[in-house]
Design a protein around this motif. Structure first.
Motif, PDB file in Angstrom:
ATOM      1  N   ASP A 298       0.865  -0.951  -0.105  1.00 29.82           N
ATOM      2  CA  ASP A 298       0.181   0.120   0.114  1.00 29.82           C
ATOM      3  C   ASP A 298       0.726   1.074  -0.109  1.00 29.82           C
ATOM      4  N   ILE A 299       0.747   2.020  -0.985  1.00 32.21           N
ATOM      5  CA  ILE A 299       1.543   3.095  -1.061  1.00 32.21           C
ATOM      6  C   ILE A 299       1.438   4.327  -0.316  1.00 32.21           C
ATOM      7  N   ASP A 300       0.345   4.519   0.362  1.00 32.74           N
ATOM      8  CA  ASP A 300       0.119   5.754   1.249  1.00 32.74           C
ATOM      9  C   ASP A 300       0.422   4.924   2.620  1.00 32.74           C
ATOM     10  N   SER A 301       0.085   3.879   2.510  1.00 35.83           N
ATOM     11  CA  SER A 301       0.919   2.918   4.078  1.00 35.83           C
ATOM     12  C   SER A 301       2.312   3.579   4.389  1.00 35.83           C
ATOM     13  N   TYR A 302       3.105   3.303   3.127  1.00 36.62           N
ATOM     14  CA  TYR A 302       4.616   2.512   2.807  1.00 36.62           C
ATOM     15  C   TYR A 302       4.934   3.765   3.273  1.00 36.62           C
ATOM     16  N   ILE A 303       4.398   5.334   2.874  1.00 34.04           N
ATOM     17  CA  ILE A 303       5.052   6.955   2.892  1.00 34.04           C
ATOM     18  C   ILE A 303       4.906   6.763   4.337  1.00 34.04           C
ATOM     19  N   THR A 304       3.350   6.842   5.082  1.00 37.51           N
ATOM     20  CA  THR A 304       3.117   6.975   6.650  1.00 37.51           C
ATOM     21  C   THR A 304       4.089   6.273   7.934  1.00 37.51           C
ATOM     22  N   ARG A 305       4.542   5.270   6.644  1.00 43.05           N
ATOM     23  CA  ARG A 305       5.718   4.299   7.407  1.00 43.05           C
ATOM     24  C   ARG A 305       7.192   4.879   7.724  1.00 43.05           C
ATOM     25  N   ILE A 306       7.509   5.046   6.758  1.00 45.56           N
ATOM     26  CA  ILE A 306       8.157   6.038   6.425  1.00 45.56           C
ATOM     27  C   ILE A 306       8.854   7.449   7.047  1.00 45.56           C
ATOM     28  N   ASP A 307       7.702   8.185   6.703  1.00 44.55           N
ATOM     29  CA  ASP A 307       7.275   9.543   7.148  1.00 44.55           C
ATOM     30  C   ASP A 307       7.834   9.518   9.305  1.00 44.55           C
ATOM     31  N   ASN A 308       7.469   8.585   9.685  1.00 48.48           N
ATOM     32  CA  ASN A 308       7.549   7.939  10.716  1.00 48.48           C
ATOM     33  C   ASN A 308       8.554   7.573  11.403  1.00 48.48           C
ATOM     34  N   ASN A 309       9.555   7.854  10.693  1.00 48.72           N
ATOM     35  CA  ASN A 309      11.256   6.597  10.245  1.00 48.72           C
ATOM     36  C   ASN A 309      10.964   5.319  10.650  1.00 48.72           C
ATOM     37  N   HIS A 310      10.362   4.724   9.871  1.00 47.15           N
ATOM     38  CA  HIS A 310      10.445   3.351  10.841  1.00 47.15           C
ATOM     39  C   HIS A 310      10.631   2.834   9.307  1.00 47.15           C
ATOM     40  N   LEU A 311      10.872   1.703   9.009  1.00 52.78           N
ATOM     41  CA  LEU A 311      11.219   0.774   7.742  1.00 52.78           C
ATOM     42  C   LEU A 311       9.880  -0.116   7.886  1.00 52.78           C
ATOM     43  N   PRO A 312       9.252  -0.018   6.098  1.00 53.35           N
ATOM     44  CA  PRO A 312       8.138  -0.312   5.957  1.00 53.35           C
ATOM     45  C   PRO A 312       7.544  -1.499   5.834  1.00 53.35           C
ATOM     46  N   THR A 313       8.277  -2.127   6.361  1.00 54.21           N
ATOM     47  CA  THR A 313       8.019  -3.977   6.390  1.00 54.21           C
ATOM     48  C   THR A 313       6.696  -4.683   6.963  1.00 54.21           C
ATOM     49  N   SER A 314       6.279  -4.877   6.110  1.00 51.68           N
ATOM     50  CA  SER A 314       4.593  -5.220   5.979  1.00 51.68           C
ATOM     51  C   SER A 314       4.914  -7.065   7.024  1.00 51.68           C
ATOM     52  N   LEU A 315       5.646  -8.439   6.451  1.00 57.49           N
ATOM     53  CA  LEU A 315       5.877  -9.484   6.808  1.00 57.49           C
ATOM     54  C   LEU A 315       7.311  -9.631   6.884  1.00 57.49           C
ATOM     55  N   THR A 316       7.539 -10.761   8.099  1.00 53.72           N
ATOM     56  CA  THR A 316       8.751 -11.293   8.375  1.00 53.72           C
ATOM     57  C   THR A 316       8.933 -13.017   8.032  1.00 53.72           C
ATOM     58  N   LEU A 317       9.362 -13.541   7.458  1.00 55.42           N
ATOM     59  CA  LEU A 317       9.925 -14.626   8.535  1.00 55.42           C
ATOM     60  C   LEU A 317      11.289 -14.906   8.090  1.00 55.42           C
ATOM     61  N   SER A 318      11.342 -16.209   9.487  1.00 55.68           N
ATOM     62  CA  SER A 318      12.574 -16.701  10.181  1.00 55.68           C
ATOM     63  C   SER A 318      12.645 -17.739   9.699  1.00 55.68           C
ATOM     64  N   PHE A 319      13.887 -18.094   9.153  1.00 58.33           N
ATOM     65  CA  PHE A 319      14.035 -18.517   7.808  1.00 58.33           C
ATOM     66  C   PHE A 319      14.650 -20.577   9.014  1.00 58.33           C
ATOM     67  N   SER A 320      14.028 -21.309   9.730  1.00 60.52           N
ATOM     68  CA  SER A 320      15.370 -22.690   9.852  1.00 60.52           C
ATOM     69  C   SER A 320      16.586 -22.937   8.777  1.00 60.52           C
ATOM     70  N   LEU A 321      17.065 -23.609   8.895  1.00 61.37           N
ATOM     71  CA  LEU A 321      18.774 -24.278   8.348  1.00 61.37           C
ATOM     72  C   LEU A 321      17.538 -24.696   7.353  1.00 61.37           C
ATOM     73  N   ARG A 322      17.446 -25.685   7.859  1.00 56.36           N
ATOM     74  CA  ARG A 322      16.678 -26.249   6.052  1.00 56.36           C
ATOM     75  C   ARG A 322      15.656 -25.377   4.779  1.00 56.36           C
ATOM     76  N   GLN A 323      14.744 -24.283   6.107  1.00 59.35           N
ATOM     77  CA  GLN A 323      14.383 -23.760   5.010  1.00 59.35           C
ATOM     78  C   GLN A 323      14.918 -22.848   4.256  1.00 59.35           C
ATOM     79  N   ARG A 324      16.377 -22.403   4.951  1.00 57.39           N
ATOM     80  CA  ARG A 324      16.985 -21.293   4.421  1.00 57.39           C
ATOM     81  C   ARG A 324      17.843 -21.917   3.202  1.00 57.39           C
ATOM     82  N   MET A 325      18.101 -23.521   2.623  1.00 59.28           N
ATOM     83  CA  MET A 325      18.974 -24.155   2.117  1.00 59.28           C
ATOM     84  C   MET A 325      17.314 -24.412   0.792  1.00 59.28           C
ATOM     85  N   VAL A 326      16.707 -25.334   1.270  1.00 58.78           N
ATOM     86  CA  VAL A 326      16.072 -24.846  -0.087  1.00 58.78           C
ATOM     87  C   VAL A 326      15.475 -23.852  -0.664  1.00 58.78           C
ATOM     88  N   TYR A 327      15.029 -23.014   0.394  1.00 59.83           N
ATOM     89  CA  TYR A 327      15.092 -21.471  -0.385  1.00 59.83           C
ATOM     90  C   TYR A 327      16.504 -21.732  -1.448  1.00 59.83           C
TER      91      TYR A 327
END
Length: 415
Positions: A298-327
Motif C-alpha cells: 500500500d503506497i500511502d501506508s508505505y509513505i506514512t511508515r517512513i515519514d514516522n522513521n520506521h521501515l515499511p516491512t509488512s511481513l517477516t519470515l525467520s528461516f530454519s536452517l533447512r528452510q533457508r537451504m531449500v530457498y
C-alpha cells in the motif's frame, strides 16, 4: 495450498513446520555480513495497467510519485545505517521505473552514498519509453542495463494481452543512438494458440533490432489479476519450452537461466539470482542470511511508515536452517546450475550430506547432470523446474500478493 508444494516443502525441510510470516519488523537490517548482496528498488507507477501483470502497480500521478520518491530516498538512508558496502548490482523494477526518469539520478546518488555497485544498474522499460530523450536520461543517471517489456511483437498476441503495437524499427533507432551494455527484451510464452515459430520470430526480431539478451517468461494465471487468459496445458507447454530452448541452443545463444538467452556472452540481466538482497520501495522483498522480509504493497501506508522513521516491512519470515537451504537451492537452480562449493561456503555443510539422496534421484530421473561438483539442469530438469515454479508461484506468491493487495499489514500468513 497445493499438495505438491506442501509435500515437497515437508520432505526437503525435513519438518512439518510451515513457512510462517509474521507482522514483525526491526528498524535495522543486518546485511553487513552478507556476501554477493544485490539491491532492488520498486517504482509502482504505470501510464496504463496491463490486466495480466501481477506486480504491485498503480496509475501514474506525478504528485503522488514525487511523494513516493521522497519516501523511497528516506528509506534508502534508513536501511543503510552501516559502513559503505560492496554490492553486486542495483535493479529498478515496477511498475514503469522510467516514468521517474527525472529523479532517477537523485535516487541512484542516494544509493551510492552507502553502497559500491560493481556489476551495473538495470532498469525495466515499457516499449513506449524507448526514445532517445528517455534513454539519454537513464544513461546520465548511471543505468547500464535495460530490460524492455515487449511481451510479443505479434499483433495477435498484443491484442490478447491488451497491449499497443510495438514498432521494432523505432526501438532499433533509439537503441542504436543510445547504447547500453545489456539490452534485454522480455517475452511471454505459453499464450493461447502460440507456436514455436511465433516465439522464433519474436526472438529474431529482438536480436536484429537492438537486443543482446532475451527473457521468455511463462504466462501464469494469477487469481487476483483481471486477465481472462487460461494457462496452456502442461504437455503443450513442455514441448514449446523444449523446442524454443533447442532452437536457441542451435543458434548458439547462451542460456543464463531457465528463461533467458543472449547472443553476447557478456550480456546479463537478472534481479533474481542473488544469494542475498535488499529491497526498497513498496512490495520490495529483502532476503538476508536467515530472514525474508517484504514491504507493504500500500503506497500511502508505505509513505506514512517512513515519514514516522520506521521501515515499511509488512511481513517477516525467520528461516530454519533447512528452510533457508531449500530457498537457496530453488533460486540458485533458476540459473540452471548449482555448484556444491557455493552451497558449502554458504551453509558450512556439504551439499551431498544435506541432499545426497535427492541428487541421486534427480540424476536417475534425468533432471540433472554432474560435472566436477557442478549440477546442471537438463532440458527435462529445466522444464520440471519451470513446472514446479508454477506450483510455487500459485501456492505461495499468488496467496501472499493477493492478501497484501487488500491488507497493508496482515497479522500473519502461513504456507
Amino acid at each position: 495450498m497445493s499438495i505438491v508444494t506442501s509435500a515437497t516443502r515437508m520432505w526437503l525441510t525435513r519438518s512439518f513446520k510451515p513457512f510462517t510470516f509474521l507482522a514483525t519488523y526491526e528498524n535495522t537490517l543486518p546485511y553487513e555480513e552478507c556476501e554477493k548482496l544485490g539491491l532492488y528498488i520498486h517504482i509502482p507507477f504505470c501510464a496504463s495497467l496491463c490486466n495480466f501483470c501481477p506486480y504491485c502497480k498503480t496509475l501514474y500521478d506525478k504528485a503522488k510519485m514525487n511523494r513516493y520518491i521522497d519516501a523511497l530516498i528516506k528509506e534508502i538512508h534508513l536501511v543503510a545505517q552501516q559502513e559503505k558496502k560492496d554490492v553486486t548490482s542495483l535493479y529498478f523494477g515496477g511498475g514503469t521505473p522510467a516514468l521517474a526518469k527525472d529523479r532517477l539520478k537523485e535516487i541512484i546518488e542516494a544509493v551510492q552514498e552507502h553502497f559500491i555497485i560493481h556489476d551495473g544498474i538495470g532498469l525495466e522499460l515499457h516499449p513506449d519509453n524507448v526514445d532517445v530523450d528517455t534513454l539519454l536520461a537513464l544513461k546520465e543517471a548511471g543505468v547500464t542495463k535495460i530490460s524492455i517489456g515487449i511481451q510479443s511483437f505479434n499483433g495477435k498476441f498484443q491484442r490478447i494481452l491488451g497491449r499497443k503495437p510495438v514498432d521494432p524499427e523505432k526501438l532499433k533507432n533509439a537503441l542504436m543512438a543510445v547504447p547500453f551494455a545489456t539490452v534485454s527484451m522480455d517475452f511471454i510464452f505459453a499464450l493461447p494458440g502460440q507456436s514455436c515459430d511465433d516465439l522464433k520470430e519474436d526472438i529474431e526480431l529482438a536480436f536484429s533490432h537492438g537486443a543482446n539478451h532475451i527473457a521468455i517468461y511463462p504466462f501464469i494465471d494469477f487469481t487476483f489479476t483481471q486477465s481472462p487468459l487460461k494457462a496452456m496445458p502442461k504437455r503443450q507447454k513442455k514441448k514449446l519450452l523444449d523446442d524454443i530452448t533447442e532452437y536457441c541452443e542451435q543458434q548458439g545463444y547462451t542460456r543464463s537461466s531457465i528463461w533467458t538467452f543472449s547472443n553476447d556472452p557478456f550480456a546479463s540481466y537478472s534481479s533474481m539470482t542473488r544469494e542475498t538482497f535488499l529491497g526498497m520501495g513498496c512490495s520490495a522483498a529483502t532476503l538476508l542470511r536467515n530472514v525474508f522480509k517484504i514491504n507493504t504493497f500500500d503506497i500511502d501506508s508505505y509513505i506514512t511508515r517512513i515519514d514516522n522513521n520506521h521501515l515499511p516491512t509488512s511481513l517477516t519470515l525467520s528461516f530454519s536452517l533447512r528452510q533457508r537451504m531449500v530457498y537457496w537451492l530453488f533460486w540458485t537452480a533458476y540459473s540452471t546450475q548449482v555448484d556444491e562449493k557455493d552451497f558449502a561456503h554458504y551453509f558450512h555443510v556439504p551439499l551431498k550430506k544435506a541432499y545426497g539422496f535427492e541428487l541421486v534421484v534427480a540424476k536417475m530421473l534425468g533432471f540433472i547432470k554432474e560435472d566436477d561438483g557442478v549440477y546442471r539442469l537438463t532440458h527435462k530438469g529445466a522444464f520440471y523446474y519451470h513446472y514446479y515454479e508454477n506450483f510455487y508461484t500459485l501456492s505461495y506468491i499468488d496467496k501472499m500478493w493477493g492478501i497484501m493487495r487488500k491488507e497493508a499489514f496482515p497479522s500473519k500468513m502461513t504456507f
